[in-house]
Design a protein around this motif. Structure first.
Motif, short mmCIF file in Angstrom:
data_model
loop_
_atom_site.label_atom_id
_atom_site.label_comp_id
_atom_site.label_asym_id
_atom_site.label_seq_id
_atom_site.Cartn_x
_atom_site.Cartn_y
_atom_site.Cartn_z
N ARG A 1 0.81 -1.22 0.00
CA ARG A 1 0.00 0.00 0.00
C ARG A 1 0.85 1.27 0.00
N SER A 2 2.05 1.15 0.53
CA SER A 2 2.96 2.30 0.60
C SER A 2 4.38 1.78 0.41
N ARG A 3 5.20 2.53 -0.35
CA ARG A 3 6.57 2.08 -0.56
C ARG A 3 7.43 2.27 0.69
N HIS A 4 6.98 3.13 1.59
CA HIS A 4 7.76 3.42 2.80
C HIS A 4 6.84 3.56 4.02
N PRO A 5 6.14 2.49 4.39
CA PRO A 5 5.23 2.59 5.54
C PRO A 5 5.95 2.85 6.85
N ASN A 6 7.22 2.41 6.95
CA ASN A 6 7.99 2.68 8.17
C ASN A 6 8.25 4.18 8.33
N TYR A 7 8.57 4.86 7.23
CA TYR A 7 8.77 6.30 7.28
C TYR A 7 7.45 7.02 7.55
N LEU A 8 6.37 6.50 6.99
CA LEU A 8 5.06 7.09 7.24
C LEU A 8 4.73 7.01 8.73
N GLY A 9 5.05 5.88 9.35
CA GLY A 9 4.82 5.74 10.79
C GLY A 9 5.67 6.71 11.59
N GLU A 10 6.93 6.90 11.19
CA GLU A 10 7.81 7.84 11.90
C GLU A 10 7.28 9.26 11.79
N ILE A 11 6.86 9.65 10.60
CA ILE A 11 6.29 10.99 10.43
C ILE A 11 5.05 11.15 11.30
N GLY A 12 4.20 10.13 11.31
CA GLY A 12 2.96 10.19 12.11
C GLY A 12 3.24 10.36 13.59
N MET A 13 4.32 9.76 14.08
CA MET A 13 4.67 9.91 15.49
C MET A 13 4.92 11.37 15.84
N TRP A 14 5.69 12.05 14.99
CA TRP A 14 6.01 13.47 15.25
C TRP A 14 4.80 14.36 15.04
N VAL A 15 3.92 13.99 14.11
CA VAL A 15 2.67 14.75 13.94
C VAL A 15 1.81 14.62 15.19
N GLY A 16 1.76 13.41 15.77
CA GLY A 16 1.02 13.21 17.01
C GLY A 16 1.56 14.08 18.14
N LEU A 17 2.88 14.18 18.26
CA LEU A 17 3.48 15.06 19.27
C LEU A 17 3.06 16.51 19.04
N ALA A 18 3.06 16.93 17.77
CA ALA A 18 2.66 18.31 17.45
C ALA A 18 1.22 18.57 17.89
N LEU A 19 0.36 17.58 17.72
CA LEU A 19 -1.04 17.74 18.15
C LEU A 19 -1.14 17.88 19.67
#
Length: 304
Positions: free
Chosen positions: A220-238
């Motif tokens: 579904r994504s070529r880089h789901p691990n990077y997507l998860g890492e980005i999501g972690m920092w977005v969660g912190l921003a929220l």
């Protein structure tokens, strides 16, 4: 002692390599602690100077061992330390929001650090990107190693931790619905990253030369691990937004920096290497999105 620490990297077993990294990190944190004690700056700047001082210690060890992967675990080790420091100097007692952020941050940091420790081959192995950057830098290799491989990621992570500073030192809002969204995003992102890593290593253990992972999350994504890492920092921003809405213009700077780094630096470097090693990877790029997955999957061989 000098002779022991200067042995060829191939002669150093992984267990000893991990001990060396641990010793260096303890020394780095001790130096950071001295900076925190001696500095009279505001908590935010004190933490930055301490973080950079620790980074210089790790850089020295990287140069000594001729392996900049000495720094790799610093990415996940330092954030909980920063948060604990800010919790200590914060003006009020710890809140439920702080406990929630700390729990999720420790979940991410422990998982990522253990993942690195388990899969890192040892001092004979260095991330291929570091050598490439130094080679491209020529006579400026040491400066690029310091700034590009060590200092830049430290500043990147520090920016990502600004929301935690807002939560622990500046936060003046009660727990609210944005906190719930932040917790959901962080937990889902960490789980996504963890699952993607498990699938990647299971594939790598039985893959043949030229194979490309296109099952599970990787279909579904070529880089789901990077997507998860980005999501972690977005969660912190929220979380930062929920705690200190008047800082909305800066609590998301770290998450934005992460998105830009992965989208325009890390991922292009990875994909350029993949194409050079496996030209058929171009077909994977045409069918599978880079980060955000499509609702409809495009199996190998499909033309639409």
């Amino acid at each position: 002692m000098h002779a022991i620490w200067q042995r060829p990297r191939s002669d150093i077993p992984k267990s000893e390599a991990l001990v060396r990294v641990t010793v260096v990190y303890v020394i780095a944190l001790f130096v950071a602690g001295l900076v925190l004690i001696l500095s009279t700056a505001e908590p935010l700047w004190r933490a930055l100077w301490a973080d950079l001082a620790a980074t210089v210690v790790v850089f020295g060890a990287s140069r000594w061992h001729r392996n900049s992967s000495f720094y790799d675990a610093f990415w996940s080790v330092i954030p909980p330390v920063l948060m604990l420091w800010w919790m200590v100097v914060g003006s009020s007692a710890s809140t439920l929001r702080e406990m929630l952020v700390l729990a999720l941050l420790l979940f991410w940091a422990t998982r990522l650090t253990c993942h690195w420790a388990y899969y890192w081959p040892g001092l004979h192995h260095e991330d291929w990107r570091y050598g490439m950057l130094r080679e491209q830098a020529g006579r400026n290799a040491v400066a690029v190693d310091l700034m590009g491989v060590h200092v830049f990621p430290t500043i990147q992570v520090f920016l990502g931790m600004l929301p935690v500073y807002a939560v622990t030192v500046l936060g003046d809002q009660p727990l609210n619905v944005i906190d719930g969204l932040a917790a959901l995003v962080m937990f889902a992102a960490i789980t996504l990253q963890m699952t993607a890593d498990v699938q990647l290593h299971a594939f790598a253990a039985q893959a043949k030369p030229g194979d490309t992972l296109e099952t599970g999350l990787w279909s579904r994504s070529r880089h789901p691990n990077y997507l998860g890492e980005i999501g972690m920092w977005v969660g912190l921003a929220l979380f930062g937004l929920a705690a200190y809405p008047q800082g909305a213009w800066w609590v998301g700077l770290g998450a934005l920096a992460m998105i830009l780094m992965f989208r325009y630096a890390s991922i292009p470097m990875m994909e350029k290497r993949s194409l050079a090693r496996r030209p058929e990877y171009a077909d994977t790029m045409a069918r599978i999105p880079m980060l955000l997955p499509r609702l409809r999957n495009h199996p190998k061989g499909s033309s639409d």
